[in-house]
Design an enzyme around this catalytic site. Structure first.
Site, PDB file in Angstrom:
ATOM      1  N   PHE A 134       0.856  -1.190   0.000  1.00  0.00           N
ATOM      2  CA  PHE A 134       0.000   0.000   0.000  1.00  0.00           C
ATOM      3  C   PHE A 134       0.890   1.237   0.000  1.00  0.00           C
ATOM      4  O   PHE A 134       1.727   1.404   0.876  1.00  0.00           O
ATOM      5  CB  PHE A 134      -0.936   0.031   1.210  1.00  0.00           C
ATOM      6  CG  PHE A 134      -1.848   1.236   1.184  1.00  0.00           C
ATOM      7  CD1 PHE A 134      -2.983   1.241   0.381  1.00  0.00           C
ATOM      8  CD2 PHE A 134      -1.538   2.380   1.913  1.00  0.00           C
ATOM      9  CE1 PHE A 134      -3.803   2.366   0.322  1.00  0.00           C
ATOM     10  CE2 PHE A 134      -2.363   3.505   1.859  1.00  0.00           C
ATOM     11  CZ  PHE A 134      -3.491   3.505   1.062  1.00  0.00           C
ATOM     12  N   ASP A 219       9.197   2.711   1.860  1.00  0.00           N
ATOM     13  CA  ASP A 219       8.017   3.443   2.322  1.00  0.00           C
ATOM     14  C   ASP A 219       7.881   3.134   3.812  1.00  0.00           C
ATOM     15  O   ASP A 219       7.414   2.060   4.192  1.00  0.00           O
ATOM     16  CB  ASP A 219       6.784   2.975   1.531  1.00  0.00           C
ATOM     17  CG  ASP A 219       5.497   3.643   1.995  1.00  0.00           C
ATOM     18  OD1 ASP A 219       5.479   4.209   3.103  1.00  0.00           O
ATOM     19  OD2 ASP A 219       4.499   3.575   1.256  1.00  0.00           O
ATOM     20  N   LYS A 248       2.576   9.583   8.415  1.00  0.00           N
ATOM     21  CA  LYS A 248       1.735   9.251   9.572  1.00  0.00           C
ATOM     22  C   LYS A 248       2.168   9.840  10.920  1.00  0.00           C
ATOM     23  O   LYS A 248       1.618  10.827  11.371  1.00  0.00           O
ATOM     24  CB  LYS A 248       1.556   7.742   9.652  1.00  0.00           C
ATOM     25  CG  LYS A 248       0.621   7.228   8.543  1.00  0.00           C
ATOM     26  CD  LYS A 248       0.138   5.817   8.793  1.00  0.00           C
ATOM     27  CE  LYS A 248      -1.042   5.433   7.924  1.00  0.00           C
ATOM     28  NZ  LYS A 248      -0.709   5.114   6.538  1.00  0.00           N
TER      29      LYS A 248
HETATM   30  C1  LIG Z   1      -0.934   5.353   5.158  1.00  0.00           C
HETATM   31  C2  LIG Z   1       0.110   4.935   4.183  1.00  0.00           C
HETATM   32  C3  LIG Z   1       0.316   5.650   2.984  1.00  0.00           C
HETATM   33  C4  LIG Z   1      -0.551   6.808   2.569  1.00  0.00           C
HETATM   34  O1  LIG Z   1      -0.480   7.889   3.433  1.00  0.00           O
HETATM   35  P1  LIG Z   1      -1.608   9.039   3.335  1.00  0.00           P
HETATM   36  O2  LIG Z   1      -1.148  10.053   4.337  1.00  0.00           O
HETATM   37  O3  LIG Z   1      -2.913   8.405   3.688  1.00  0.00           O
HETATM   38  O4  LIG Z   1      -1.587   9.559   1.952  1.00  0.00           O
HETATM   39  C5  LIG Z   1       1.336   5.223   2.159  1.00  0.00           C
HETATM   40  N1  LIG Z   1       2.106   4.180   2.478  1.00  0.00           N
HETATM   41  C6  LIG Z   1       1.935   3.481   3.619  1.00  0.00           C
HETATM   42  C7  LIG Z   1       2.842   2.327   3.918  1.00  0.00           C
HETATM   43  C8  LIG Z   1       0.923   3.830   4.500  1.00  0.00           C
HETATM   44  O5  LIG Z   1       0.722   3.107   5.606  1.00  0.00           O
END
Ligand SMILES: *Cc1c(COP(=O)(O)O)cnc(C)c1O
Length: 398
Positions: A134, A219, A248
């Site tokens: 994700f 990420d 986050k």
């Molecule tokens: C939450 C998340 C995102 C997206 O972040 P947003 O602030 O919602 O755009 C991308 N990568 C990972 C691994 C995430 O947990």
């Protein structure tokens, strides 16, 4: 009132639970009828230091009364200090500030492409990502994401993304050729079901990227900022990326995103290559600076590791006791418990039952319970949740 207004006027893209929340303090949330909840989700791994941490509240309040925004056409001290703190504490030399996770990943995707295009390697634009990954909901980050269900209806997506099975080095090897500019992955898949990288795998990925001159992007939007027991999850694997994204928990709830890179990778951007009006405002960076300071305090990360070991042991105890539990996994305080949902209650039903009893947890794919409490959670609170789960699971023992 807010329930009706939300249902009438906000896009119905989220299934919301319960009564409106009106107050948060540490690991507790209060709804508008005074019911108290223990939070094992932290706003989806955002409020790592708990709700309304007094030091962060003080930093936000002071900055709100001093300077909130001037744009990136000017210099500000909180942004400069945060950049220094994060580069000192990581592999990175430079930071680009954004406002969210998806935006930070967009910046990483753009940097990886431009890194090669600036050198005239215009065919080297593909990015390999993992199945079940994700990376966000914007068009580029959705294209990067390895889950078909959230892509449905948005085609055509951005060209040039290839997905390979996670923790499968041969599949990655086969996908890497001279059209690939980067490999992008989460050290622990979060939304994909709380799946940690195999240590051997992530080391082999680093080696493969180094050997082929491919950029490695981690990420760490969900796994960073102490969530996995080290400031960044990759530290515990003994590997570093060329580019990393954060968001986050970086400012404990104030919106922020960041893309960090080595000097070498950062050379892909030059004056005017990328921008953001709000990215790295004094307000958001002052909050983040306080977060970095608190996480870096002596013993803080060690306490996260201790609580992780304790929580995992308790959950593994449930696994031994109840056939319904098929797996317990995770890193630090990002923990998943997979249930056998072929019969009986689904993960969402477990989530709803816990909510009724005053515990906020999360369900993914309707078979995995995700726990991502504030990192300041206590063992007493862990015991209380485990007792609730034990009871629910006992109801399904036959
Ligand atoms: C939450 C998340 C995102 C997206 O972040 P947003 O602030 O919602 O755009 C991308 N990568 C990972 C691994 C995430 O947990």
């Amino acid at each position: 009132m807010s329930i009706e207004l939300t249902q009438d006027h906000v896009f119905q893209t989220y299934a919301r639970q319960g009564r409106p929340f009106v107050k948060g303090e540490g690991c507790k949330l209060y709804d508008d009828q005074g019911k108290i909840y223990t939070d094992f989700l932290a706003g989806i791994a955002v409020c790592n230091l708990g709700h309304c941490h007094p030091d962060i509240t003080a930093a936000i309040s002071a900055q709100a009364g001093t300077l909130v925004h001037v744009s990136n056409l000017f210099y500000t001290m909180p942004q400069a200090e945060l950049a220094r703190a994060l580069t000192e504490k990581s592999f990175a030399d430079r930071i680009f500030f954004a406002n969210s996770g998806a935006e930070a990943n967009e910046a990483a995707i753009k940097l990886a492409r431009r890194f090669f295009q600036a050198k005239g390697e215009t065919d080297r634009f593909k990015i390999v990502t993992m199945q079940q990954s994700f990376h966000g909901r914007t068009m580029a980050t959705l294209s990067a994401t390895g889950q078909d269900k959230i892509k449905k209806g948005f085609y055509p997506l951005l060209d040039g993304f290839v997905h390979v099975p996670f923790n499968d080095i041969e599949a990655l090897k086969a996908a890497l050729d001279d059209t690939v500019c980067a490999v992008m992955m989460e050290p622990v898949q979060g939304e994909g079901g709380v799946i940690p990288s195999d240590p051997k795998y992530i080391k082999a990925v680093r080696q493969l990227c180094t050997d082929t001159g491919t950029l490695l992007i981690f990420d760490e939007i969900q796994t960073g900022m102490g969530r996995c027991g080290t400031l960044f999850a990759h530290e515990s694997y003994g590997v570093t990326p060329d580019i990393m994204t954060l968001a986050k928990a970086l400012a404990n709830g104030v919106p922020i995103g960041a893309m960090l890179a080595t000097e070498e990778a950062a050379s892909g951007f030059e004056m005017g290559s990328h921008g953001s009006t709000f990215g790295g405002t004094p307000l958001a960076t002052a909050a983040a600076l306080e977060v970095v300071r608190l996480i870096s305090e002596d013993g803080f990360l060690a306490s996260v590791c201790e609580k992780s070991a304790y929580f995992l042991a308790q959950l593994n105890g449930l696994k031994e006791k109840h056939k319904k539990v098929v797996d317990v996994r995770g890193k630090g305080l990002l923990i998943g418990m997979e249930l056998d949902v072929s019969k009986g209650k689904t993960a969402s039903e477990y989530m709803a039952e816990c909510f009724k009893k005053g515990f906020i947890i999360n369900a993914i794919q309707d078979k995995i319970l995700r726990f991502a409490p504030p990192l300041i959670i206590g063992t007493a609170e862990i015991n209380q949740l485990v007792a609730v789960l034990d009871n629910l699971l006992a109801g399904e023992d036959h």
